[in-house]
Design a protein around this motif. Structure first.
Motif, PDB file in Angstrom:
ATOM      1  N   THR A 139       0.842  -1.197   0.000  1.00  0.00           N
ATOM      2  CA  THR A 139       0.000   0.000   0.000  1.00  0.00           C
ATOM      3  C   THR A 139       0.875   1.245   0.000  1.00  0.00           C
ATOM      4  O   THR A 139       1.930   1.287   0.624  1.00  0.00           O
ATOM      5  N   VAL A 140       0.391   2.261  -0.716  1.00  0.00           N
ATOM      6  CA  VAL A 140       1.069   3.560  -0.760  1.00  0.00           C
ATOM      7  C   VAL A 140       0.040   4.631  -0.427  1.00  0.00           C
ATOM      8  O   VAL A 140      -1.003   4.725  -1.081  1.00  0.00           O
ATOM      9  N   ASN A 141       0.305   5.405   0.603  1.00  0.00           N
ATOM     10  CA  ASN A 141      -0.559   6.534   0.959  1.00  0.00           C
ATOM     11  C   ASN A 141       0.020   7.773   0.298  1.00  0.00           C
ATOM     12  O   ASN A 141       1.083   8.261   0.676  1.00  0.00           O
ATOM     13  N   GLU A 142      -0.679   8.283  -0.715  1.00  0.00           N
ATOM     14  CA  GLU A 142      -0.165   9.423  -1.474  1.00  0.00           C
ATOM     15  C   GLU A 142      -0.153  10.717  -0.654  1.00  0.00           C
ATOM     16  O   GLU A 142       0.581  11.647  -0.963  1.00  0.00           O
ATOM     17  N   LYS A 143      -0.989  10.758   0.385  1.00  0.00           N
ATOM     18  CA  LYS A 143      -1.037  11.957   1.220  1.00  0.00           C
ATOM     19  C   LYS A 143       0.200  12.039   2.117  1.00  0.00           C
ATOM     20  O   LYS A 143       0.821  13.094   2.253  1.00  0.00           O
ATOM     21  N   THR A 144       0.567  10.908   2.737  1.00  0.00           N
ATOM     22  CA  THR A 144       1.698  10.903   3.670  1.00  0.00           C
ATOM     23  C   THR A 144       2.976  10.366   3.023  1.00  0.00           C
ATOM     24  O   THR A 144       4.046  10.457   3.632  1.00  0.00           O
ATOM     25  N   ARG A 145       2.838   9.774   1.810  1.00  0.00           N
ATOM     26  CA  ARG A 145       3.959   9.160   1.083  1.00  0.00           C
ATOM     27  C   ARG A 145       4.530   7.952   1.838  1.00  0.00           C
ATOM     28  O   ARG A 145       5.689   7.589   1.661  1.00  0.00           O
ATOM     29  N   GLU A 146       3.708   7.343   2.682  1.00  0.00           N
ATOM     30  CA  GLU A 146       4.145   6.149   3.408  1.00  0.00           C
ATOM     31  C   GLU A 146       3.916   4.909   2.547  1.00  0.00           C
ATOM     32  O   GLU A 146       2.860   4.751   1.941  1.00  0.00           O
ATOM     33  N   ILE A 147       4.910   4.039   2.518  1.00  0.00           N
ATOM     34  CA  ILE A 147       4.836   2.803   1.738  1.00  0.00           C
ATOM     35  C   ILE A 147       4.955   1.620   2.699  1.00  0.00           C
ATOM     36  O   ILE A 147       5.866   1.589   3.536  1.00  0.00           O
ATOM     37  N   GLN A 148       4.020   0.677   2.579  1.00  0.00           N
ATOM     38  CA  GLN A 148       4.064  -0.523   3.418  1.00  0.00           C
ATOM     39  C   GLN A 148       3.897  -1.764   2.569  1.00  0.00           C
ATOM     40  O   GLN A 148       3.123  -1.765   1.612  1.00  0.00           O
ATOM     41  N   ARG A 149       4.634  -2.798   2.922  1.00  0.00           N
ATOM     42  CA  ARG A 149       4.388  -4.102   2.311  1.00  0.00           C
ATOM     43  C   ARG A 149       4.402  -5.154   3.402  1.00  0.00           C
ATOM     44  O   ARG A 149       5.356  -5.235   4.183  1.00  0.00           O
ATOM     45  N   ALA A 150       3.331  -5.919   3.456  1.00  0.00           N
ATOM     46  CA  ALA A 150       3.160  -6.957   4.484  1.00  0.00           C
ATOM     47  C   ALA A 150       3.377  -6.375   5.877  1.00  0.00           C
ATOM     48  O   ALA A 150       3.970  -7.002   6.748  1.00  0.00           O
ATOM     49  N   GLY A 151       2.906  -5.138   6.072  1.00  0.00           N
ATOM     50  CA  GLY A 151       3.005  -4.494   7.377  1.00  0.00           C
ATOM     51  C   GLY A 151       4.332  -3.833   7.668  1.00  0.00           C
ATOM     52  O   GLY A 151       4.498  -3.196   8.706  1.00  0.00           O
ATOM     53  N   GLN A 152       5.302  -3.964   6.750  1.00  0.00           N
ATOM     54  CA  GLN A 152       6.616  -3.347   6.948  1.00  0.00           C
ATOM     55  C   GLN A 152       6.690  -2.000   6.229  1.00  0.00           C
ATOM     56  O   GLN A 152       6.293  -1.887   5.073  1.00  0.00           O
ATOM     57  N   LEU A 154       8.506   0.818   4.201  1.00  0.00           N
ATOM     58  CA  LEU A 154       9.609   0.822   3.234  1.00  0.00           C
ATOM     59  C   LEU A 154      10.049   2.262   2.940  1.00  0.00           C
ATOM     60  O   LEU A 154       9.225   3.167   2.894  1.00  0.00           O
ATOM     61  N   GLU A 155      11.343   2.442   2.736  1.00  0.00           N
ATOM     62  CA  GLU A 155      11.890   3.768   2.426  1.00  0.00           C
ATOM     63  C   GLU A 155      12.306   3.811   0.961  1.00  0.00           C
ATOM     64  O   GLU A 155      13.105   2.987   0.517  1.00  0.00           O
ATOM     65  N   LEU A 156      11.762   4.773   0.223  1.00  0.00           N
ATOM     66  CA  LEU A 156      12.124   4.949  -1.185  1.00  0.00           C
ATOM     67  C   LEU A 156      12.656   6.352  -1.414  1.00  0.00           C
ATOM     68  O   LEU A 156      12.284   7.291  -0.709  1.00  0.00           O
ATOM     69  N   THR A 157      13.507   6.502  -2.417  1.00  0.00           N
ATOM     70  CA  THR A 157      13.937   7.837  -2.838  1.00  0.00           C
ATOM     71  C   THR A 157      12.772   8.494  -3.583  1.00  0.00           C
ATOM     72  O   THR A 157      11.846   7.793  -4.037  1.00  0.00           O
ATOM     73  N   PRO A 158      12.777   9.814  -3.758  1.00  0.00           N
ATOM     74  CA  PRO A 158      11.683  10.473  -4.479  1.00  0.00           C
ATOM     75  C   PRO A 158      11.442   9.897  -5.875  1.00  0.00           C
ATOM     76  O   PRO A 158      10.298   9.707  -6.285  1.00  0.00           O
ATOM     77  N   ARG A 159      12.511   9.573  -6.613  1.00  0.00           N
ATOM     78  CA  ARG A 159      12.339   9.037  -7.963  1.00  0.00           C
ATOM     79  C   ARG A 159      11.786   7.618  -7.925  1.00  0.00           C
ATOM     80  O   ARG A 159      10.927   7.253  -8.732  1.00  0.00           O
ATOM     81  N   GLU A 160      12.239   6.809  -6.984  1.00  0.00           N
ATOM     82  CA  GLU A 160      11.704   5.456  -6.831  1.00  0.00           C
ATOM     83  C   GLU A 160      10.220   5.515  -6.479  1.00  0.00           C
ATOM     84  O   GLU A 160       9.416   4.734  -6.997  1.00  0.00           O
ATOM     85  N   TYR A 161       9.870   6.458  -5.622  1.00  0.00           N
ATOM     86  CA  TYR A 161       8.470   6.638  -5.221  1.00  0.00           C
ATOM     87  C   TYR A 161       7.611   7.004  -6.438  1.00  0.00           C
ATOM     88  O   TYR A 161       6.541   6.429  -6.654  1.00  0.00           O
ATOM     89  N   ASP A 162       8.074   7.965  -7.231  1.00  0.00           N
ATOM     90  CA  ASP A 162       7.313   8.388  -8.422  1.00  0.00           C
ATOM     91  C   ASP A 162       7.124   7.232  -9.394  1.00  0.00           C
ATOM     92  O   ASP A 162       6.051   7.079  -9.993  1.00  0.00           O
ATOM     93  N   LEU A 163       8.158   6.423  -9.560  1.00  0.00           N
ATOM     94  CA  LEU A 163       8.077   5.266 -10.454  1.00  0.00           C
ATOM     95  C   LEU A 163       7.065   4.251  -9.925  1.00  0.00           C
ATOM     96  O   LEU A 163       6.224   3.737 -10.677  1.00  0.00           O
ATOM     97  N   LEU A 164       7.114   3.988  -8.621  1.00  0.00           N
ATOM     98  CA  LEU A 164       6.171   3.043  -8.013  1.00  0.00           C
ATOM     99  C   LEU A 164       4.729   3.526  -8.165  1.00  0.00           C
ATOM    100  O   LEU A 164       3.840   2.746  -8.531  1.00  0.00           O
ATOM    101  N   VAL A 165       4.482   4.802  -7.885  1.00  0.00           N
ATOM    102  CA  VAL A 165       3.124   5.354  -7.995  1.00  0.00           C
ATOM    103  C   VAL A 165       2.607   5.240  -9.430  1.00  0.00           C
ATOM    104  O   VAL A 165       1.445   4.885  -9.661  1.00  0.00           O
ATOM    105  N   HIS A 166       3.484   5.514 -10.410  1.00  0.00           N
ATOM    106  CA  HIS A 166       3.052   5.411 -11.811  1.00  0.00           C
ATOM    107  C   HIS A 166       2.698   3.965 -12.165  1.00  0.00           C
ATOM    108  O   HIS A 166       1.687   3.717 -12.830  1.00  0.00           O
ATOM    109  N   TYR A 202      16.445  -0.947  -8.663  1.00  0.00           N
ATOM    110  CA  TYR A 202      16.442  -0.358  -7.312  1.00  0.00           C
ATOM    111  C   TYR A 202      15.118  -0.654  -6.593  1.00  0.00           C
ATOM    112  O   TYR A 202      15.091  -1.024  -5.421  1.00  0.00           O
ATOM    113  N   LEU A 203      14.011  -0.450  -7.335  1.00  0.00           N
ATOM    114  CA  LEU A 203      12.674  -0.610  -6.760  1.00  0.00           C
ATOM    115  C   LEU A 203      12.418  -2.064  -6.365  1.00  0.00           C
ATOM    116  O   LEU A 203      11.899  -2.347  -5.275  1.00  0.00           O
ATOM    117  N   ARG A 204      12.806  -2.967  -7.233  1.00  0.00           N
ATOM    118  CA  ARG A 204      12.608  -4.387  -6.944  1.00  0.00           C
ATOM    119  C   ARG A 204      13.357  -4.823  -5.678  1.00  0.00           C
ATOM    120  O   ARG A 204      12.866  -5.630  -4.897  1.00  0.00           O
TER     121      ARG A 204
END
Length: 228
Positions: A139-152, A154-166, A202-204
């Motif tokens: 899950t990605v919360n676009e408001k807070t930019r928080e990323i979680q997978r299986a409850g963990q 995750l920290e992404l760089t701004p470019r990694e985040y933009d790629l994931l959201v797209h 990087y994202l993988r």
């Protein structure tokens, strides 16, 4: 002005009439049902912004209506109307998923305030839901930019985040390297599709490899697709 649709399930005609008049005066659209079965049927056939549900109802108790509704609908706010001193009903109701309760005899202004509070909370919850992108257990919360997978977290760089959201916004869709480059990096990088492969890698490493199920898939000779 219609402030929302409210279902009143109350078998005492006098109370139901007062509630209906007061709520309509406040600008709500009101539907009144007098039995648990009729109330349950109304909820199955239509959607409401809030439900006022008496606990003591003929045919089907308010708590049983609540239990059945919450099996398929956890979002609609439900305020229980309970008898004075019926602590077990209040406890059971909250355990079954009621949002609030009010005890008879009640002050109409207090009830209206509780209704407004629940409607505000529900709107906020819906807005939060609308800002969330998800696939499988990611899950990605676009408001807070928080990323979680299986409850963990995750920290992404701004470019990694933009790629994931797209990728999340185009789930199940195969995207070429050129499409990803234009959408995420812009025309400044035009033609340098190698950067896409580097950032997918990087994202993988962050969102896929530590977990059992892979979400980003390579389509050989074309590009990438995100699917659960």
């Amino acid at each position: 002005m219609n402030k929302g649709k409210i279902l009143v399930v109350e078998d005492e005609k006098k109370i139901a009439r007062v509630l209906s008049l007061e709520l309509e005066y406040e600008g709500y659209e009101v539907t009144v049902k007098e039995t648990g079965i009729d109330g349950l049927q109304a909820l199955e056939e239509d959607s409401f912004d809030l439900v006022l549900l008496d606990v003591m109802l003929p045919e089907l108790s308010g708590l049983e209506v609540l239990r059945r509704v919450r099996k398929t609908n956890t979002a609609t706010p439900i305020i229980l109307i309970t008898a004075r001193g019926s602590v077990p009903d209040k406890v059971s109701g909250l355990d079954l998923g009621a949002n609030d309760y009010i005890t008879k005899p009640f002050d109409i202004e207090e009830l209206l305030a509780r209704i407004r509070a629940q409607l505000r909370l529900n709107i906020h919850a819906q807005e939060e839901k609308e800002t969330e992108l998800s696939i499988a257990d990611l899950t990605v919360n676009e408001k807070t930019r928080e990323i979680q997978r299986a409850g963990q977290m995750l920290e992404l760089t701004p470019r990694e985040y933009d790629l994931l959201v797209h990728l999340l916004n185009h789930q199940q869709q195969v995207l070429t390297r050129d499409q990803l480059l234009t959408a995420v990096w812009g025309f400044d990088y035009f033609g340098d599709t190698n950067v896409v492969d580097v950032y997918i890698r990087y994202l993988r490493k962050k969102i896929d490899y530590p977990f059992e199920k892979q979400l980003i898939h390579t389509v050989r000779g074309v590009g990438y697709v995100m699917k659960g």
